[in-house]
Structure formats: structure tokens, C-alpha cells
Design an enzyme around this catalytic site. Sequence first.
Site, PDB file in Angstrom:
ATOM      1  N   TRP A 109       0.816  -1.214   0.000  1.00  0.00           N
ATOM      2  CA  TRP A 109       0.000   0.000   0.000  1.00  0.00           C
ATOM      3  C   TRP A 109       0.853   1.269   0.000  1.00  0.00           C
ATOM      4  CZ3 TRP A 109      -4.612   0.549  -1.658  1.00  0.00           C
ATOM      5  CH2 TRP A 109      -5.370   1.677  -1.344  1.00  0.00           C
ATOM      6  N   ASP A 184      -1.655   7.179   7.153  1.00  0.00           N
ATOM      7  CA  ASP A 184      -2.689   6.446   6.437  1.00  0.00           C
ATOM      8  C   ASP A 184      -3.151   5.307   7.346  1.00  0.00           C
ATOM      9  OD1 ASP A 184      -4.178   4.778   4.796  1.00  0.00           O
ATOM     10  OD2 ASP A 184      -2.878   5.046   3.052  1.00  0.00           O
ATOM     11  N   LYS A 208     -12.834  -0.655   5.510  1.00  0.00           N
ATOM     12  CA  LYS A 208     -12.135  -1.753   6.177  1.00  0.00           C
ATOM     13  C   LYS A 208     -12.485  -1.846   7.660  1.00  0.00           C
ATOM     14  CE  LYS A 208      -8.149  -2.236   3.118  1.00  0.00           C
ATOM     15  NZ  LYS A 208      -8.540  -1.358   2.027  1.00  0.00           N
TER      16      LYS A 208
END
Length: 378
Positions: A109, A184, A208
Site C-alpha cells: 500500500w 494512512d 475496512k
Amino acid sequence: MREGFYFGAGPAALPTEVVKQAAKEFVEYENQGVGLGEISHRSKQATQIIDDAKSKVIEILKVPETHEVLFIPGGGTGGFAAVIYNLMAAFAAKTGKKGKADYLVTGTWSAKGAAEAKRLGVETNIVFDGKKDGKYRHISDQSEWKFSDPAETAFVYFCDNETVDGIEFPQLPQVPEGTNLVMDMSSNMFSRAVDVSKLAVLFGGAQKNVGIAGVSLYVVRKDLLKQASPAELTQLGVLIGPSVFDFTLIAKNNSAYNTVSIFAVQVINLVLGDLLAKGGLDAQEKESNAKAEKIYALLDARPELYLTTVAKAARSRMNIVFKFKDADTEERFLKGAAELHLTGLKGHRSVGGIRVSNYNAITPEAIDRLAEYMSKFN
């Protein structure tokens, strides 16, 4: 009543009571004759939903008055670009210069985030790259980190939890004084306490750990809302971002500058209400840690069967990854789990293996059921 337990990495499971309430409100909200997928994003009801959700975010994360809460479309991937556009513009306003960006790369990511910065023409420095022999397994020792000159750096980005690779920072990384730190938290938001005062931006897609796809949550330091004009940015050679990602515009319009998904914001509101009812962030952090420890204990007790690669100091509490020695064993494991209604365990397509996503909505009962299966599997 829903049967079984879903451990998918995202979109992910939601608390059952939240699903029930959201379903009712999607059909009709507060006897208005319309549902939350239909009402105006600038209606009185929508404004109240936004305000309620913001209030819960502030309460749970202890957001200081120096920061603003925003709801923006675009997911975590959109967040890569939103952070770049806004923090480069804020740096230009403050310094009159085109800034650089530093990235701590711990997995798939954060590597995508750095790639997006390069694609958008930002001078990008990789502080460290944790990839070794084609795999992400650890967080490099801080003595190996190489930051850019803080006077030239618009921001430092890190991904607190790598969903694909199962790596999580044990604490906030130490960065040069005065640097804008961007966190993040797409896959571990609201799973543990974080000192928001130390952050320039905290952001993450909702789907999520705190809601459904369609909206992202941002907590932005207010001084970053002062940004250079399009003319100034053009003169400096800084890319101008679209209005839909403009933090300043969005803040001025209470997250309703464009048509934000009010239904998605309400799901966040309901999820956070559920979190407060169970005791808030302290209770959730203890529960998350206990659930993760139970699965890792099983993995460590049977290393000949369950193959783990992530360094123990960097293990994720949210996404627990492991493999088997061969594909046949993996297939048997997944088939046996599915027969017990334990689903969503297949690892990301890019790395394979098994991934247990231990998000807030995964109950201790779900982990107990999975642990029982894992203890008997051979």
C-alpha cells in the site's frame, strides 16, 4: 440472522446491529418518506448526520481544536492524490517553494502511495524500502532511514497498517522536527489510540474498519487549509488538484461541497456509536490486541504447519498473514473453514496464502471459532 463469520480484508464485516439499522434507514430515514440513498446531501437531516459523525470522531480520537474532520469520496487510493495536492499547495503557501515528499515504504500500500506521488510529478524520496527478496517482512531500523531536508519537504507519508502484507507500526515513527507527518490508517483506524496532535493528516477509506465503500475520513490540521492560489502553484510548477479533493473547499462546506454519500457517512456514525457503547477506544484496543494474540499464539505453536514471514516486532493486529508449505494444504484449509462458515480468509491475489482480517467488527466469538478450527487442522 446472518450465519458464520466473514474475515475479508475490505470491504469488510460490519457489526450486525449496524447492518440492521443501516438497512432500515436506507429504506426510510426518520419517517421522511425517503431513504438515506435519496435525501439531499445538504438537507437538514444530512447535515445532522455529518455533524454527529464528526462529533464522534472528535470524541473517540480526542481530536484537538487545531484539526478539522472531513468526509471525502475517493477511498484510500484517492487519498494518495488528495494528500499530495493539498500538502504541496500548503507548503507552497508557507514557503513559496515547490516541496518534496518522503515515503516510508513498508508494504504494497505505501509503495502504491509513493508511486502515485511520482506519477503526479512530485520529487519523491523513499526514506526506506522494507522489501527484501521480493517480500515485505519488517520495518527497517530507524538508523537506516534517510529523510530529505525538512526545509524542502512538504510531508512524510507512512501507512500505519499494511493490509496485504500484514505489517503494522508498533508506534508513530519518529520524523524530523517540523515535518508534516501523514498517517494512512485505512485498515486500522479506531483500533487503537493515536496522538492526533502529532499529525498533519490522518486519513483512511472507511470500508475496512469503520464503514462501507464510498467515503473516506480525514483529520486535517487547520493551518494546512491555507494554500497557494492556482496561479501561484502554476508559477511554481506544482500540480493543481481537482476541487473534489480540495481540503479548504470541503471544510468550508462541511464536507458537502459535492455530493458526499450521506448513507456511507451514516454507517460511520452508527459504527462509531457502537464503538462508544462497547467502551470506546481503550476497550477496543484491548479487545483487538487479545484477538490478535490468540491467533499468533496458535501460529507460533505450530511453525511446521503455519508458516509466518513477518518479523514479530512488525506483526499486524488487523491483518494476520501466513502460508502453508504447499497449495494443496492451503486449499484444504480454506475448504474446511468454509464448511464451518468461516470465510474471507484467502490472502491477497498478489501474495497468496491466508489472511485473517481482525477488524473491530470481528467478534471474540469469531476469533474463538477460527482458533478452534486452526488448532485441530493438520
